[in-house]
Design an enzyme around this catalytic site. Structure first.
Site, short mmCIF file in Angstrom:
data_model
loop_
_atom_site.label_atom_id
_atom_site.label_comp_id
_atom_site.label_asym_id
_atom_site.label_seq_id
_atom_site.Cartn_x
_atom_site.Cartn_y
_atom_site.Cartn_z
CG HIS A 171 -0.39 0.26 2.51
ND1 HIS A 171 -0.07 -0.72 3.42
CD2 HIS A 171 -0.04 1.42 3.12
CE1 HIS A 171 0.42 -0.19 4.51
NE2 HIS A 171 0.46 1.12 4.36
CG ASP A 201 -0.02 -4.10 2.85
OD1 ASP A 201 0.13 -3.51 1.76
OD2 ASP A 201 -0.03 -3.52 3.94
CB SER A 287 3.13 1.78 6.11
OG SER A 287 1.95 2.02 6.81
#
Length: 396
Positions: A171, A201, A287
């Site tokens: 992402h 992911d 992230s």
């Protein structure tokens, strides 16, 4: 009693009361001398009794919590060194000037210098990522493009003579058309997407070694990978990432739970992931960054946090043991030339619920554009067509 006596007695409330008749009787005799001597003796006796009782009470107070002082000299030393607020650690234990009382502590904690050493050792293997995403939209038949920038973090997982391999989240870079990374020394370089796994992911990007100067090569290192299956709840965890795009920052916490099933909503729909839970702060930009154990080994890849005004300290990371097989598969994928790749051959868009209600369109994919020479064009698909199914599988 006369009025005069009544008046005078009103002023004797706080005074010592005297027997007037007895005072007149002994005024001219030796009885007064004997009574005075007797009274003095009684006063001295009372004073001694009160003094002894006070001393006993004082000793009992000092003996509380095992602080019994043996004699007046020891009491004097106790008062002297208590008031001076000195430890006198240079005096031997047998000295009269030793510390008379102390309490031991059972508190244990990790030295701050150890955390600092772990961070200094691991930081060279972490990079900041800035991904550029080109979003397109249509308005009355015209197409508009808008470029968005998003920040993330990556972990250097491999290095060869040609490429530097960096793991991150899908992402962060999955939909980007331009990726820029920043190393520990502040130098920047462009990266390209090697491969992605949307469901897990995860993504791998690569940087050509030729695009990195020699000083930067010497300042970076490959991350040390740990084993997330051996992680225990309650162990310390350290998160490193590019929080809010400001550059690398560190947060510290503990492993809150293992194998936590978390429902994640994304562009491909809702899915469940098995993740490590930590109370180390995971913020936007973290992230793709590293979750470390106390040895400085990567045990997880930070991915999401539970965002709510009712919740505090619920961040999640992909366990590194689960991520490694996928990362290795993405790393070893062979890059095919354009003429050998498979293409869908169309540019499509979803048919929305209002289109179905207003125009009677069926569920499916609206074909906006057909690639020249592609398989869709050879199959006879034209712009404006609606694909309602593939191989008898209906689109809903």
């Amino acid at each position: 009693m006369s009025d005069r006596n009544k008046t005078e007695s009103d002023y004797n409330f706080w005074a010592e009361q005297t027997n007037e008749e007895k005072l007149i009787k002994c005024r001219n005799t030796d009885d007064c001398i004997n009574n005075k001597t007797k009274n003095n003796f009684m006063k001295i006796s009372s004073f001694l009794v009160i003094a002894i009782i006070s001393f006993v009470i004082f000793q009992s107070y000092l003996c509380k919590d095992n602080i019994c002082l043996k004699d007046l000299e020891e009491l004097r030393l106790y008062n002297e060194y208590s008031k001076s607020d000195k430890l006198h650690v240079d005096n031997p234990a047998t000295s009269d000037k030793r510390i008379l009382y102390t309490k031991s502590s059972n508190i244990e904690k990790v030295k701050q210098s150890k955390i600092t050493n772990i961070i200094n050792k691991t930081m060279p293997s972490i990079v900041s990522i800035e991904a550029s995403i080109l979003n397109s939209s249509q308005w009355f038949g015209e197409e508009f493009e808008e470029r968005d920038m998003q920040s993330g973090t990556g972990i250097i997982i491999g290095k060869s003579d040609e490429d530097l391999l960096i793991a991150t989240n899908n992402h962060v870079v999955g939909n980007s058309n331009k990726i820029k990374i920043t190393f520990i020394d502040g130098k920047e370089a462009n990266a390209i997407l090697k491969g992605v796994d949307v469901v897990a992911d995860l993504a791998v990007i690569i940087v050509n070694i030729k695009d990195i100067d020699a000083d930067t090569i010497n300042s970076i290192k490959v991350a040390e990978i740990g084993d997330s299956t051996n992680v225990k709840v309650g162990e310390m965890s350290i998160a490193i990432g590019n929080a809010l795009g400001y550059g690398q920052s560190v947060t510290v916490g503990y492993i809150s739970a293992k194998d936590r099933k978390v429902s994640v909503n994304s562009a491909i729909g809702s899915r469940k992931m098995l993740l490590l839970q930590t109370d180390a702060a995971i913020n936007p930009g973290n992230s793709g960054g590293a979750l470390l154990n106390i040895e400085g080994q990567v045990i997880g890849i930070n991915t999401i946090k539970f965002a709510s005004s009712r919740v505090e300290g619920m961040g999640y990371a992909i366990p590194i043991t689960r991520a490694l097989p996928i990362i290795n598969e993405l790393t070893t994928r062979e890059e095919l030339p354009d003429d050998e790749r498979g293409f869908l051959g169309i540019k499509g868009s979803d048919i929305l619920e209002e289109d179905i209600l207003n125009y009677g369109m069926p569920y499916g994919v609206y074909v906006v554009e057909v690639t020249q020479g592609g398989g869709a064009e050879l199959a006879g698909i034209l712009p404006g067509d609606i694909i309602v199914g593939i191989n008898d599988i209906e689109i809903t």
